[in-house]
Design a protein around this motif. Structure first.
Motif, mmCIF file in Angstrom:
data_model
loop_
_atom_site.group_PDB
_atom_site.id
_atom_site.type_symbol
_atom_site.label_atom_id
_atom_site.label_comp_id
_atom_site.label_asym_id
_atom_site.label_seq_id
_atom_site.Cartn_x
_atom_site.Cartn_y
_atom_site.Cartn_z
ATOM 1 N N ASP A 63 0.738 -1.598 0.118
ATOM 2 C CA ASP A 63 -0.029 0.374 -0.080
ATOM 3 C C ASP A 63 0.825 1.209 -0.096
ATOM 4 O OD1 ASP A 63 0.855 -0.648 2.803
ATOM 5 O OD2 ASP A 63 -0.330 -0.286 3.318
ATOM 6 N N LYS A 64 2.000 0.887 1.116
ATOM 7 C CA LYS A 64 3.186 2.697 0.540
ATOM 8 C C LYS A 64 3.955 2.319 -0.640
ATOM 9 C CE LYS A 64 4.026 3.288 6.089
ATOM 10 N NZ LYS A 64 5.057 3.000 6.557
ATOM 11 N N ILE A 65 3.942 1.420 -1.062
ATOM 12 C CA ILE A 65 4.763 1.788 -2.241
ATOM 13 C C ILE A 65 3.524 2.039 -3.560
ATOM 14 C CG2 ILE A 65 5.803 -0.069 -3.922
ATOM 15 C CD1 ILE A 65 6.903 -1.826 -1.775
ATOM 16 N N ILE A 66 2.620 1.945 -3.161
ATOM 17 C CA ILE A 66 2.034 2.412 -4.224
ATOM 18 C C ILE A 66 1.627 4.079 -4.744
ATOM 19 C CG2 ILE A 66 -0.598 2.509 -5.476
ATOM 20 C CD1 ILE A 66 0.508 -0.217 -6.119
ATOM 21 N N GLU A 67 1.395 4.055 -3.063
ATOM 22 C CA GLU A 67 0.684 5.601 -2.428
ATOM 23 C C GLU A 67 2.188 6.303 -3.070
ATOM 24 O OE1 GLU A 67 1.649 8.156 1.773
ATOM 25 O OE2 GLU A 67 0.112 6.295 1.392
ATOM 26 N N VAL A 68 3.573 6.295 -3.309
ATOM 27 C CA VAL A 68 5.047 6.777 -3.511
ATOM 28 C C VAL A 68 4.589 6.627 -4.853
ATOM 29 C CG1 VAL A 68 7.230 6.503 -3.726
ATOM 30 C CG2 VAL A 68 6.480 5.745 -1.464
ATOM 31 N N LEU A 72 4.582 10.062 -6.990
ATOM 32 C CA LEU A 72 5.940 10.527 -7.813
ATOM 33 C C LEU A 72 5.320 10.730 -8.979
ATOM 34 C CD1 LEU A 72 8.843 9.126 -5.934
ATOM 35 C CD2 LEU A 72 8.041 11.390 -5.426
ATOM 36 N N GLN A 73 4.106 10.089 -9.557
ATOM 37 C CA GLN A 73 3.437 10.091 -10.610
ATOM 38 C C GLN A 73 4.813 8.698 -11.726
ATOM 39 O OE1 GLN A 73 4.081 14.357 -12.193
ATOM 40 N NE2 GLN A 73 1.980 13.882 -12.830
ATOM 41 N N VAL A 74 4.799 7.796 -10.823
ATOM 42 C CA VAL A 74 5.624 6.559 -11.614
ATOM 43 C C VAL A 74 5.336 6.070 -12.240
ATOM 44 C CG1 VAL A 74 6.183 4.309 -10.787
ATOM 45 C CG2 VAL A 74 7.345 6.035 -9.562
ATOM 46 N N ASP A 75 5.730 5.303 -13.270
ATOM 47 C CA ASP A 75 4.948 4.458 -14.838
ATOM 48 C C ASP A 75 4.320 2.962 -14.252
ATOM 49 O OD1 ASP A 75 4.602 6.670 -16.702
ATOM 50 O OD2 ASP A 75 6.211 6.492 -17.128
ATOM 51 N N ALA A 76 5.226 2.651 -13.893
ATOM 52 C CA ALA A 76 5.599 0.858 -13.580
ATOM 53 C C ALA A 76 6.282 0.438 -12.380
ATOM 54 C CB ALA A 76 6.657 0.410 -14.513
ATOM 55 N N ILE A 77 6.527 -0.641 -11.317
ATOM 56 C CA ILE A 77 6.775 -0.827 -10.557
ATOM 57 C C ILE A 77 7.395 -2.439 -11.019
ATOM 58 C CG2 ILE A 77 7.142 -2.378 -8.356
ATOM 59 C CD1 ILE A 77 4.530 0.177 -8.166
ATOM 60 N N HIS A 78 8.907 -2.182 -10.644
ATOM 61 C CA HIS A 78 10.044 -3.554 -11.199
ATOM 62 C C HIS A 78 10.073 -4.152 -9.356
ATOM 63 C CE1 HIS A 78 12.652 -7.166 -11.818
ATOM 64 N NE2 HIS A 78 12.769 -6.446 -13.647
ATOM 65 N N PRO A 79 8.907 -5.553 -8.946
ATOM 66 C CA PRO A 79 9.665 -6.184 -8.294
ATOM 67 C C PRO A 79 11.042 -6.728 -7.539
ATOM 68 C CG PRO A 79 8.464 -7.641 -9.217
ATOM 69 C CD PRO A 79 8.663 -6.658 -10.357
ATOM 70 N N GLY A 80 11.548 -6.988 -8.616
ATOM 71 C CA GLY A 80 12.892 -7.437 -8.000
ATOM 72 C C GLY A 80 12.981 -9.439 -7.977
ATOM 73 N N TYR A 81 13.415 -9.251 -6.742
ATOM 74 C CA TYR A 81 12.428 -10.759 -6.873
ATOM 75 C C TYR A 81 12.643 -11.177 -4.794
ATOM 76 C CZ TYR A 81 17.599 -11.182 -5.467
ATOM 77 O OH TYR A 81 18.881 -10.955 -5.603
#
Length: 480
Positions: A63-68, A72-81
């Protein structure tokens, strides 16, 4: 895609950001309080704190990561592993907030996240599976009857598990009840799901995995195999590509099977299909990891592709431009996971202060690193410092380069798996290719490693004495 948030830390965060930078995409780092001065934070274009040190209060807070990301008007999220990379709810959260999740759809994560659901999904594709049951079980008497049918030894496995948690080998009936209770308890604690199932234990198998990549346009490729048989506590330490035992025909069959597994769950993105290979070279489907693997660099080196770049292109809905026949194996690559662990103390974590930390460099050496000299290693996360990867034209060359790279890797302040890596690379069973997942049990002991330490120290002392005597001769020569 103009801005990518990497929902991870350490070496994998930096690895993803490097490719983003190469592609002209700005990167955003998230960090916990304890990681405030970490290298991945400094490397990113932007960085923001998301909570306290424990991962449950920071890196696991979707939830916090989505909020950030929205702020910051992010287009995509890469979760790594690790962390949220195989969390279907987080993938869904990205989807509902119109943020691209650089990974598969949540449906595929759900199916492959449960070993039982995965087995059910691939059943229609005639992929070989280890004999066992396809349902969760808690009744000990029922478990005993099943075990008798398939024959001991058996393996109890957590349905939602990974990393060796909730896994128990049972050699005889009298041990089954206690081991089953332990597996259920461990699975509940680690995954919040105590479901376990039973299958035949394949003695002394090799652990072979196939890297796949699928786009949104129906194309699925496999990028050959990785050998991951050198493990401790069911967790990988050394990986290599290609495997020294696969024939071209077996490689093709396993590659085709991996593609079928991807089809069974409408897979998109990078994934890894894991198999067990017995001593007769029969292979059995184990599971699918719906993310980028720790050991992806060895595949990149032998295939000449940037898997993270392909992940991002697929996430942007671009079709894969490579055909299967374009892919060829070139050379050999080896990876050692450099953990802050003590091989002389059952590989227990060795947290502390990195008084000295210097990584090796040179042709054929790659270090995916997440630490710097002077840093403390946090107790809250996986103790991996870096991945040491070597590449050569032959397996022998890659092994010799790994030994040299280990010798030039300087770490003081904590114990690491570097010495264990050197022990493996010098061992005849490994060098010959005649090994399996029981390597540590069969060939390794702290006494043997200590002896190797002592032999090296003795040799170094003899060389030093010889050099001293040579120097003395030079000093005694009269001036001409």
């Amino acid at each position: 895609m103009n801005k990518l948030l990497v929902a991870n830390r350490g070496e994998i965060a930096i690895r993803v950001m490097k490719t983003a930078k190469k592609m002209g995409i700005k990167s955003v780092a998230v960090f916990s309080e304890v990681d405030r001065n970490a290298p991945h934070v400094k490397f990113a274009d932007q960085a923001i704190c998301i909570g306290e040190a424990p991962s449950s209060q920071s890196y696991l807070r979707g939830d916090k990561i989505i909020e950030v990301a929205k702020k910051l008007q992010v287009d995509a999220i890469h979760p790594g592993y690790g962390f949220l990379s195989e969390n279907a709810a987080f993938a869904e959260l990205c989807e509902t907030n119109h943020i691209i999740f650089v990974g598969p759809k949540s449906k595929a994560i759900k199916i492959m996240g449960s070993k039982l659901a995965a087995k059910e999904a691939v059943k229609a594709y005639n992929i070989p599976m280890v004999p066992g049951i396809g349902e969760a079980i808690t009744d000990v008497n029922k478990a005993i009857n099943i075990a008798k049918k398939i024959g001991f030894p058996i393996l109890i496995k957590a349905s939602a598990g990974g990393g060796g948690k909730g896994m128990r080998v049972v050699e005889k009936e009298s041990e089954l009840e206690s081991q089953m209770q332990r597996a259920i308890s461990e699975a509940t604690s680690a995954f919040g799901d105590g479901s376990v199932f039973i299958e035949k234990y394949v003695t002394s198998p090799r652990h072979i995995e196939i890297q796949i990549m699928a786009d949104n346009h129906g194309h699925i490729l496999h990028f050959f195999e990785r050998e991951c048989s050198i493990q401790r506590r069911h967790q990988k330490v050394i990986e290599e590509a290609p495997s020294s035992v696969l024939t071209p025909s077996l490689r093709e069959k396993m590659g085709e099977a991996a593609i079928k597994v991807a089809k069974s769950c409408d897979y998109v993105g990078a994934g890894t299909v894991e198999f067990l290979l017995d001593n007769q070279h029969n292979f059995y489907f184990l599971e699918m990891n719906t993310r980028l693997q720790v050991e992806h660099p060895v595949t990149e080196l032998i295939s000449g592709v940037d898997l993270v770049e392909l992940q991002i292109k697929v996430a942007r809905n671009e079709p894969l431009q490579i055909q299967q026949e374009d892919l060829k194996i070139r050379g050999h690559a080896l990876e050692l996971r450099v953990y802050a662990e003590d091989p002389l103390n059952d590989f227990l974590p060795s947290v502390g202060h990195l008084e000295t930390y210097k990584i090796p460099t040179g042709k054929g050496i790659r270090v995916d690193n997440g630490f710097e000299e002077g840093m403390d290693i946090p107790i809250y996360y996986d103790p991996m410092l870096a991945k040491l990867i070597t590449y050569g034209e032959t397996r022998e060359e890659a092994i010799q380069l790994m030994i040299k790279a280990i010798d030039n890797y300087q770490v003081k302040g904590v114990e690491t798996t570097l010495a264990f890596g050197k022990f493996v690379c010098k061992h005849e069973a490994f060098k010959s290719g005649n090994f399996d997942t029981q390597f540590v049990k069969k060939h390794f002991s702290k006494e043997l490693l200590q002896n190797a330490f002592n032999d090296e120290a003795q040799l170094a002392a003899l060389i030093a004495v010889k050099q001293y005597l040579e120097d003395q001769k030079v000093l005694r020569l009269p001036n001409s």
